[in-house]
Structure formats: structure tokens, C-alpha cells
Design a protein around this motif. Sequence first.
Motif, short mmCIF file in Angstrom:
data_model
loop_
_atom_site.label_atom_id
_atom_site.label_comp_id
_atom_site.label_asym_id
_atom_site.label_seq_id
_atom_site.Cartn_x
_atom_site.Cartn_y
_atom_site.Cartn_z
N TYR A 242 0.93 -1.25 0.09
CA TYR A 242 0.12 0.08 -0.07
C TYR A 242 0.65 1.24 -0.22
CZ TYR A 242 -3.96 3.16 1.29
OH TYR A 242 -4.84 3.94 1.41
N LYS A 248 -3.93 6.84 -3.28
CA LYS A 248 -4.39 7.86 -4.02
C LYS A 248 -5.32 7.20 -5.30
CE LYS A 248 -3.02 11.15 -2.41
NZ LYS A 248 -3.81 11.99 -1.28
N TRP A 252 -7.17 -0.43 -5.10
CA TRP A 252 -5.80 -1.05 -4.77
C TRP A 252 -5.73 -2.26 -4.85
CZ3 TRP A 252 -4.01 -2.72 0.45
CH2 TRP A 252 -2.50 -3.27 0.16
N LEU A 666 9.27 -2.24 10.76
CA LEU A 666 8.14 -1.60 10.67
C LEU A 666 6.87 -2.48 10.62
CD1 LEU A 666 6.90 1.45 10.45
CD2 LEU A 666 7.04 0.99 7.95
N GLU A 669 0.06 -2.50 8.36
CA GLU A 669 -1.01 -3.15 7.65
C GLU A 669 -0.43 -2.89 6.18
OE1 GLU A 669 -4.02 -4.87 8.51
OE2 GLU A 669 -2.98 -4.99 10.44
N SER B 13 -6.48 15.72 0.23
CA SER B 13 -6.87 14.64 -0.75
C SER B 13 -5.95 14.53 -1.80
CB SER B 13 -8.13 14.84 -1.27
OG SER B 13 -8.30 16.06 -2.23
N ILE B 45 -1.80 4.85 8.58
CA ILE B 45 -2.48 3.70 7.77
C ILE B 45 -3.52 3.33 8.49
CG2 ILE B 45 -2.36 1.82 6.58
CD1 ILE B 45 -0.22 3.04 5.20
N GLU B 48 -7.80 -2.17 8.19
CA GLU B 48 -7.35 -3.34 8.30
C GLU B 48 -6.81 -3.79 6.75
OE1 GLU B 48 -8.36 -7.01 10.49
OE2 GLU B 48 -9.34 -5.53 11.85
N PHE B 49 -6.03 -4.45 6.46
CA PHE B 49 -5.41 -4.92 5.19
C PHE B 49 -6.60 -5.85 4.47
CE2 PHE B 49 -3.76 -8.06 2.33
CZ PHE B 49 -2.87 -7.34 1.59
N PRO B 50 -7.42 -5.46 3.43
CA PRO B 50 -6.73 -4.57 2.46
C PRO B 50 -7.39 -3.59 2.34
CG PRO B 50 -7.98 -6.32 1.24
CD PRO B 50 -8.20 -6.45 2.78
N LEU B 52 -7.77 -0.10 3.13
CA LEU B 52 -6.98 0.95 3.91
C LEU B 52 -7.10 2.24 3.62
CD1 LEU B 52 -3.58 -1.16 3.74
CD2 LEU B 52 -5.24 -1.10 5.71
N LYS B 53 -6.91 3.16 3.97
CA LYS B 53 -6.98 4.51 4.01
C LYS B 53 -5.66 5.41 4.45
CE LYS B 53 -10.94 5.05 1.87
NZ LYS B 53 -10.78 4.85 0.34
N HIS B 54 -5.05 6.50 3.92
CA HIS B 54 -3.94 7.00 4.50
C HIS B 54 -3.97 8.44 3.80
CE1 HIS B 54 0.70 7.39 4.87
NE2 HIS B 54 0.11 8.14 5.68
N TYR B 55 -4.11 9.38 4.71
CA TYR B 55 -4.05 10.96 4.32
C TYR B 55 -3.08 11.72 4.90
CZ TYR B 55 -8.42 9.65 1.93
OH TYR B 55 -9.51 9.22 1.32
N GLU B 262 4.73 4.83 9.04
CA GLU B 262 3.60 4.01 8.42
C GLU B 262 4.24 3.42 7.07
OE1 GLU B 262 1.50 4.61 11.24
OE2 GLU B 262 1.22 3.16 9.91
#
Lengths: 741, 262
Positions: A242, A248, A252, A666, A669, B13, B45, B48-50, B52-55, B262
Motif C-alpha cells: 500500500y 490515491k 488498490w 516496521l 497493515e 486529498s 495507515i 485493516e488490510f486490504p 486501507l486509507k492514508h491521508y 507508516e
Amino acid sequence: MTQSLSRRDFLKLGGAAAAALAAGSFLPPRAAQAARDAGLLDANGDGYIPSMCEMCVWRCGLIAKVKDGRVVKLDGNPEHPHSKGNLCPRGQAGLMNTYDPDRVLTPLIRVGRRGEGKFRKASWEEALDLTASKMLEIKEKYGAEAMVFSTTHCLTQQQFENIMYAFGSPNYGTQRSLCFNAMITAFLLTYGIEEPARNYENVEFILMVGRNMMEAISTSETSELSHAIDRGAKLVYLDPRYTKTASKAAEWIPIRPGADSAFLLAMINVIVLNDLADCEFVKQYTVGCDGIQDAMRRYTPEWAEKITGVPADTIERIAREYAAAKHCALAHPGWRTSNFVNSFQTERAIATLNALSGNVLIEGGCLSTDVTEEGSGLAKPPQPPYPRMSALRLDGTPWKYPLVPLKLGVFQELRDAIITGEPYQAHGWFISRQNPIQALPDRNKTLEAFAKMDFVATVDIIMNDTAWYSDVVLPEASYLERYDPLLPVDGKAYIRQPVIEPQGEAKSALWIYKQLSERLGIGDYFQYTDEEDYIRQQLKPLGVSLEEVKEKGYAEMPEEEKNGEITFNTPSGKIELYSETLKNAGFSPWPTWEEPPAPAENEFYLLTGKVAQHTQFGTQNNQLLHKYSDEPRLWMNAKIAADRGLADGDWVEVTSKVGRANIRLLATEAIRSDCVYMAPGYGHLSKGLTTAFGLGASDSVLHETYTDPISGGQALSQTFVKVKKTADGPAETPKPLYLGE
Amino acid sequence: MTAHKYGFLIDASRCIDCRACLVACSAENNVSMKHTRIWIKDTGIVGEFPDLKHYTAPYHCMHCTDPACVSACTVGALQQNEDGIVTYDNDRCIGCRYCMYACPFEVPYFEWDKQFALITKCDFCISRLEEGQAEPACAATCPTDAIQFGSREEMLALARERIKNEPGRYVDHVFGEHENGGTSTFFISPVPFEQLGFPTTERTESSARFNREVTEIGTPIIASAVALGMTGIYLALKPKTGKHAAEKTEHTEEKTAQAQEE
């Protein structure tokens, strides 16, 4: 006098250089005078100078702010198509490459054992004389082919090749087989061009297979992708990790490593068996339209599900979405595609998907094969033809790898041939701005190859690991201190020009290569008096003065005439979905599935991949980038780590068949459970890198050497590792690895 | 008619966490290797896989409409210009750190490791603007236009427009529109700002008023004396404990290095 290159000594060198610069400033320095003549600097020597970045190979246009003879800020040049006013973090940090306290600012000659780091300062005269005499001695004793040459993508690559071919050696090591052989070979065989251009203007659906555009930044393209997403384009991104690009993406897909081509072949299956392709285009411009349905029949989404771990209906849906976007769909060709021995097939499938969407030739289509040849429209100094060479290439091109283009080569095989001495023994290595000790897989093997050498000379701006193990280090001026030949991009020829004086004794590659060639008796291949003369000769057909180019940053080039006829530079003149060339070489003429090796139980795929703050192995010592870089750690899926009793931050020992490295963990997830990931470019051996030394671990130590038989690409994700907790801490405080006497 | 005011719009975003803005800021303003005027705020992050969000979003001085730091500064080292830029004059600063405590956004960055400690903070690259360049270094270099620069009204209008046009993409909140009585730096985000690690400030009125009431009771001389005394006490205690220094260092490292986790 023997001297160990401690940090203090390097600082002293820097200090001496600064003093020399201060003393010299009473006379108008050459670069400043030239910039003043071009109207870029005011009476105080302050101003803005357009030039070109070299922190990666994207070559953004930049504008350097100069004050009191120092470059104080770099900004993206709004007039350059690769920067459009922006620079990435590496471009922004470029001034710290130039002002790195670890810069090598005088020629150095080794006095201790290789790897001991003991050098003495030498004059250019002495260092060049020594280099030339050693090279000629090797030529005399063993033949010219016993000298190996290696360099990386740069604007003086052609001049470097001049030395090599005029000297008479076919042995050329470039970074290409470690990077993009699979992509380039596949697109050459399918479309007859190396790398098609991407057009995001009308894109609606983008498929990226491990192309981590938001971290492996190509400024303008990263920007275009981001804007396309803002406009509502859908990005589907395949990666076991990820990444920031995944964050973005609309979707995914954490695909199993090595299974990309199965996913793509199933997409092709859905498209051709359901008649979703752009039939008219396919019939008119491709070879293989008739047989593709039969060839792809077995690659059903259900078949691919078992291999990729991606549900069949997801694959089918994505294939249909891709096809529905027609010529507004883009399957990105990727960049570093050296992942598995089947990576060539992944690229062939991507090439095929683009042809099926008909996005290639149409006005506003997302892929352009209309790429003009670099350098057309510019002149260059005259030179005689190269002497004939009869020796086999050590890297097996083409006698072992018939389809690998000569200019790409197979670097890892060249290294192995140095060790085995087959088909003959190499004895010398001339390296310019390349770092094979870090770049090649299996560092121990590369050090073994270095130990076989009678002589190694390296051109670089800092004491990278390869320079550390060299006999002579020739200090190049940084990209802010020198001229390079002009570079044509989109109808303009852009200039890289010195924005400050070279520090210390550093010199441009154009100067170094010319000086060396004269000593080698091949000066005829370098018919220019100096860097400015070289560029003036380039500009002759354009009727533009160097001063004008210096001021504007570029020269306009006459528009290329297009003959309107659509042909591809392939044997058939069409896009070859079916390739007779591949068939004749004994490979599948269709894109096909080849099962790559998989890790045993208790092993992980070792993934590599870029971070936005660094370029390969060359920027870790840049203090500004170091300031804002993450600590390099081993990513492992958090649940797997917990199952194994490993906690975030623990020291772990990572072991492959060929090497061992200690690194902090590290737990995240953001990665598949069967993979671990390490950022490349850490774990340096050279103590001449005072910022980077001691940071992280080297993935090159762990990488095993596997070569894709079609494209010659190294399979960088095909190394499987065991991971266990260790109390040792950073055990990779590299033990001294001395080579030879 | 009010004077032209500058403003930033930062869109989480769009941010790809490349940190070009961080490096650009350090280079432009010659910020030392140990300090920073700009950080990355990070959700980490999430999920939970898969799934996922990350900003992420770059974060720097908000340049409040009624800045608490300016009102807390007893010696006039912090000033607000007509164009809204809150500037800092290190020649006037006595290192009292009142601004640090006054700022609801945790922005003034104190150089704890220096003998005579000063602060460092964003000034909209005012010297760059005065040289005639169009944008501060961070906004100029951002490859994804996650940082945009213009007039305060334009930026606020643009923020509202984006939320209106893509309600699914953003939470309905322009951070900086009302916080601390309004600022010149606006943020929009796909997730609530607490998740990005933004300070939660419920106040729609600046704490500056409160500060003024306090400082106006005493004379500036007394305030200065107190400030100097506090600094003296701090300097005397610092070598023994080093606690605050450690805390602050940790805090700031956390800011710059959050993404690294992360």
C-alpha cells in the motif's frame, strides 16, 4: 603522504575550496562572467539562471537563485515541460548535493588497500596520466575488451560511449538491465519504440502495475496523474504494498508478487473473447488479430484468480471498465520493471492491452508512439568511425541474449563474467557516475568482481561505495557547476549550464573525457576546445547563439516534418501482438504465462521500491533529504509480525541465500502477509559518506542474481528471505571489507 | 475597504506526502538542519488490510486573523502585517516562549537546543514575495497543487467550491475558516481533522482578546521583566532536567516523522 578520508579531512577539503573560491572572486569567475554576459546576473553577481536538474533522470527545468556566488534556492522552471514550475523534494534539495561537505574536490589516488579508504590528493595531470597509462597497459596485455566501462543515464553518455568504443571495448554496463529492460524490450518488439509517451489529457481509466508514481516521482507526470484523478479519472493500482500511489487509487489490488501477467492476460481474455476491443484499429494496425482469441482462451479470470489471489469477477469487471473507456484508457508501461523472470511477459501484456483499446494513434489517445529521436536537429562535433570490435560481449548480448538490445545489455551477467573469467578475463573498470557496488544484486559478488580488477577508476562528485573501492577517483563538477550537451525535449533544446563556479578542482565530464581521450590517443573523438565550444557546435544548424540559449534556457528547434503515414518500426510495420521475432528466437510469440518461483514456507518475497525523497543509491548523503526522510526499515505485515512475536521497532536479521542484513522492523497493515519491503540505497560501506554511513541496511547484500532470458532484466523481487529477531542491533556496521593488497 | 490579504489552501486529498514543500521551505528560508517551519500531518495507515486509507497534509503557521501569538508577545517581535502575514523579528525576541503557549495551533517552533533560544515559523516567504515571486516556496513547488496560494477570499471561496462540488470527497469543514476566529490558511480534507492530528479548537473567537486583557493589566516593562525572569529560570534549570527539551524534540520529531512510522 598517506591520508585517511575522515569527515574532518573532507571538511578541510571543503574549507580549502571555499578559501580558493573567495580568493578567486576578485577576478570575475568564468561561470559568473558568462552568466553576466547573458544578462542573468546583476552587477553584484546576484540573479536567476535557468538550467536543468540532475537529481534523477527526468531532467526538470530549473531556475537557480544565485547570491554572492552561491546558489541559494532552486525552483521549477515554468517554461520546461518536465517541471512546469514544480520540483520534487530531490530537485528542491539539489543545492545540498553541490554543497555536500563530503564532496570530493580534488583527484584522489588510492594508497591503502581497496576498501580501506586511504587516498592521497593528486593533480589532474597525475590522476589522468595514471588512469590512461593503466588502461593502455591493460589493452596492450589483454586486449581492449579487458577494460569494462560503465555509466548511467546522463547527458554525457554519448561522450562516455565514445571513449569506450574508440578505445575498442564492447563491454558496457549500464543501469538498464537493473531497471527497465523488460519494458523497453517488450515495447520495441511490439511497437518498435523504446518507451511510448503517456498523455493524461483525456484519460478516464488508468491501470498502473507497480508504477508507484506518487513516490517514484517524475514531476510533470506525477502532476498530470494527480490532476487526472482530481478530474475524476479512475486509477486501478496493482502492488503488493500500500504505497502513496495506492492511497490515491480508486482501487488498490494487493496482487501476489510475480502474478501481474496472469491478471493482465485474463483482462485480455475478457476483452478479446467478448469482442470489447477497438476492432477497426486492431484489424488495421496490428499483427495477431486473427489468432489472439485462441491464444488467450485459456487465460480465464477464474484461472487468474488462483494465481493472483484476485477474485475472477474483479478481474472481469476491471477488464470491462478498461475496454469501455476505449482510447481514454491507459495501461501504464511502467518504469523499473525488473521484478521477476517473467516481467517481460507482464510488459508484453501491457503493450497488448494498449493496442486493444486503440489508444495509440488516435488524436487525444493516451499512449503516443510518436517519439522523435533524441538529438535530431542539433549538430555535434565531427568524429571518425569507431574501430571494428570482434570480441564477444561479456554480458552475453547478443550471443546468449539474442533479443536484448546492445545499448541495454545485461549488467549483472557482465559482473558474473568478470568473476568466472569466461569467455575471457576482464582486468580494468572505468566507471562514471554509477555505483555498481550498491546497484547490482548480491554485493558480495560485486566486491569479488572488484577484487579481480587490476585497475578501477571512478568519476563521481562524492565518495560513494564504488569510489571508495576504486584506485583513482576523478571529481566531477556537480550539475549546478557545469555544462552538459543540450537536450532536446518537445521541440526545444534545453541547456544545463553552470550557475556557480565548480568548487575545488572539480571538472565537467566533457572536460574529463576529453582530457582522458587525448592521453589514450583517441582525441579525434572529442573535437571541441571546451564545453561552450561543444554547445556552439550543437547549435550551429539552429543559428542561435550560446548567449541567447543561456539567457532563455533553451533554443527553439524547427518543427519536425510528419509524413502522415502510420507505420511502426517492427518487421511487419504494424503493432505485433503476435511476434515472429520472438518465435524465431525460441520464445512464445504471444504474451504468455510463465510461473515464477515462489518463497518456501517461513520465507517472504523481498520487495524493493522507491521513496519520494531519494534517487537509487546516490542521494542518501544529501543532508536536506536526510532531514525529511523516513528511517529505512523492513516493512512486515503487522499481523504476521505479531504472530512471530515481533514488535514494531525491533531489530531483525534478514537472511537470503546470498547475504544477511540487520534492520529495524516496521509492523504495518500496508503490505501483504507474504512480503517484506526494504527501501533501496541504504547500508553504505563508504565512510566518506558521513551522513549516509551507518544508516539502514543494503538490499543489494540480500538480492540474488536472476536474469530474464528474453529481456535480460534482473529479477529484483525474486529473492526470498527469512526474518528473525536479533539482539545484535545494527550489526551491519560494515566490517572492513578490504580487497587485494 | 480592507487591504488585500494573502491566503493558503491546503487540500489533504491531493497531498502525496512527497515533502517537496518541507525541503523547499528549509532551502528558501535557510532553516537549520535541526528545525523546521513546516510539518506533515498524517492519519497514519487506517483500517485493516486490504481496506486501507492514508491521508497527509503539510501544516504550518495558520496566520490567524487575530493572532494570539502577536497579542502574547510582550516585545513586539511578532507582528501582523496589513496583508495578514504574521511576521517574526528575531532581533526583538527575548525567547520568553509566550507565543508558543498562546498559539492554539502548536506552531511557533522553539529552538530549545540554542543558548539564546528563538522561535522559527512560517512567514509566507515574505522576502520571496517582496522579490516579486508569485508564491511562497512550498506552494510554488507542490507537484500536485495540494498547496495553493492566492488572496484569502479566493482561497476560502475555492475551498467551499471544492466541498460543494465533491461532497463525497471532502468532509464539510474548512479548517481555518472559523478556528481561533479565522485564519489565512485553510485546509480541506477527506477525513475529520482530528484524524489528521490537527489540534481541536472549538473556539470561534481568538484567544488573542484574553491575552490582551492580561497583558494590558500590567505594564509592558513588568511583563518583559517577568518574561526575562522566566527565561532565566528556564535556562538555569534546563541543563539539569532537559525534560522540556526532550519533550519538545520528541514532539517535533514526531511531527516530521509521523509518516515514517507508516
